[in-house]
Design a protein around this motif. Structure first.
Motif, PDB file in Angstrom:
ATOM      1  N   LEU A 170      -1.660 -10.294   7.580  1.00  0.00           N
ATOM      2  CA  LEU A 170      -0.422  -9.707   8.102  1.00  0.00           C
ATOM      3  C   LEU A 170       0.280  -8.995   6.956  1.00  0.00           C
ATOM      4  N   PHE A 171       0.711  -7.768   7.194  1.00  0.00           N
ATOM      5  CA  PHE A 171       1.475  -7.013   6.206  1.00  0.00           C
ATOM      6  C   PHE A 171       2.848  -6.693   6.779  1.00  0.00           C
ATOM      7  N   VAL A 172       3.896  -6.968   6.001  1.00  0.00           N
ATOM      8  CA  VAL A 172       5.269  -6.751   6.452  1.00  0.00           C
ATOM      9  C   VAL A 172       5.963  -5.767   5.514  1.00  0.00           C
ATOM     10  N   ASP A 173       6.583  -4.729   6.081  1.00  0.00           N
ATOM     11  CA  ASP A 173       7.252  -3.699   5.280  1.00  0.00           C
ATOM     12  C   ASP A 173       8.352  -3.058   6.123  1.00  0.00           C
ATOM     13  N   ASP A 174       9.314  -2.411   5.461  1.00  0.00           N
ATOM     14  CA  ASP A 174      10.387  -1.749   6.199  1.00  0.00           C
ATOM     15  C   ASP A 174      10.147  -0.258   6.344  1.00  0.00           C
ATOM     16  N   GLY A 175       9.006   0.248   5.861  1.00  0.00           N
ATOM     17  CA  GLY A 175       8.720   1.678   5.928  1.00  0.00           C
ATOM     18  C   GLY A 175       7.545   1.989   6.841  1.00  0.00           C
ATOM     19  N   GLU A 176       7.762   2.805   7.841  1.00  0.00           N
ATOM     20  CA  GLU A 176       6.679   3.123   8.782  1.00  0.00           C
ATOM     21  C   GLU A 176       5.503   3.853   8.125  1.00  0.00           C
TER      22      GLU A 176
END
Length: 229
Positions: A170-176
Motif C-alpha cells: 500500500l502506498f499513501v501520498d497526498d499528490g495524485e
C-alpha cells in the motif's frame, strides 16, 4: 466510507511524509510565505512581485528533483534554505491521526517505510521536532537515489533496496501525480490524503481512493496471519 482494501494482501506500507504523516501547513508557510517575504526584502521588491517570481520558479521545475532540492533553491534564490528551515523546525507537526495509524500498523506486523521527496535536511529537522522516526521501520529520502517519486527509476531503485512486493504493498501520498506513478510501477494499493494542509480546504482525487482520517482504516487492519511474502 474508507476504501475496501484487502489487508490480508498487504505486507508493506509505503508512506509519504509532508501532507500525509505531517501537516503540510509547515511547508506551505515556508515556501509560500517565508521564502517570498525573504525574496521581497532581499531584492527590495513588493511582496506580490516576489510571490509571482517564486511561483514561476516553482513551476519551472515542478515534479523534478530540483523542485525538492535545497542546494538548487539556495543557489537559485541566493538564500540559506538550510538555515531558514532549521529556524522554523519547531513548527513541524504530526497529523492528529498519524500516531494511531502507525502504532496500529506496527502492532499488526506490517512493515512501514517512509518514502519522501523531502530533502535530507528537511527530513532531519522534521524528525528532530516530531519524533516520527520512532514509529517507522525505515526512512528513505528520494534524494539518496537521485530521482523523485514521479520518476519510474525511483520505484525500481527502492524496490531493489527494500525488496517490497508491489502486489502486496500500500502506498499513501497526498499528490495524485505521485500516486499515478506508483500505480504505473505496479503498486496494487494506492491511497490519497484529502486534507494534507490543515489550513486549506480538502482536495479530491480522480483516479484513487482517498481518506481524510487514518483512523477510519483502523477497524479493517487485522494482524498479519503469516510470513510476509
Amino acid at each position: 466510507m474508507p476504501p475496501d482494501f484487502n489487508w490480508n494482501c498487504i505486507d508493506t506500507v509505503l508512506l509519504d511524509m509532508d501532507g500525509t504523516l505531517l501537516d503540510l501547513a509547515f511547508d506551505s508557510q515556508f515556501w509560500l510565505q517565508n521564502v517570498p517575504l525573504a525574496l521581497s526584502q532581499q531584492r527590495s521588491i513588493p511582496l506580490e512581485n516576489a510571490r509571482q517570481v517564486i511561483h514561476e520558479e516553482y513551476l519551472a521545475v515542478q515534479h523534478t528533483m530540483n523542485w525538492y532540492c535545497f542546494d538548487y533553491w539556495s543557489e537559485r534564490l541566493d538564500m540559506d534554505i538550510y538555515q531558514m528551515t532549521t529556524d522554523i523546525g519547531k513548527n513541524a507537526r504530526l497529523r492528529d491521526d498519524t500516531l494511531p495509524f502507525l502504532t496500529h500498523l506496527r502492532e499488526s506486523g506490517r512493515q512501514t517505510i517512509l518514502l519522501t521527496n523531502a530533502h535530507p535536511h528537511s527530513l532531519s529537522v522534521k524528525i528532530e521536532h516530531t519524533g516520527l522516526d520512532q514509529h517507522l521501520d525505515l526512512l528513505l529520502s528520494t534524494h539518496t537515489f537521485g530521482y523523485p517519486k514521479e520518476d519510474q527509476r525511483l520505484w525500481s531503485a527502492v524496490q531493489k533496496q527494500t525488496g517490497f512486493d508491489p502486489e502486496r504493498t500500500l502506498f499513501v501520498d497526498d499528490g495524485e501525480p505521485i500516486l499515478n506513478a506508483a500505480k504505473t510501477f505496479g503498486i496494487r494499493y494506492c491511497l490519497g490524503i484529502e486534507n494534507p494542509d490543515s489550513t486549506m480546504a480538502d482536495k479530491s482525487f480522480q483516479g484513487h481512493p482517498s481518506i481524510n482520517d487514518f483512523r477510519s482504516l483502523l477497524p479493517s487492519i487485522h494482524p498479519v496471519t503469516g510470513p510476509a511474502k
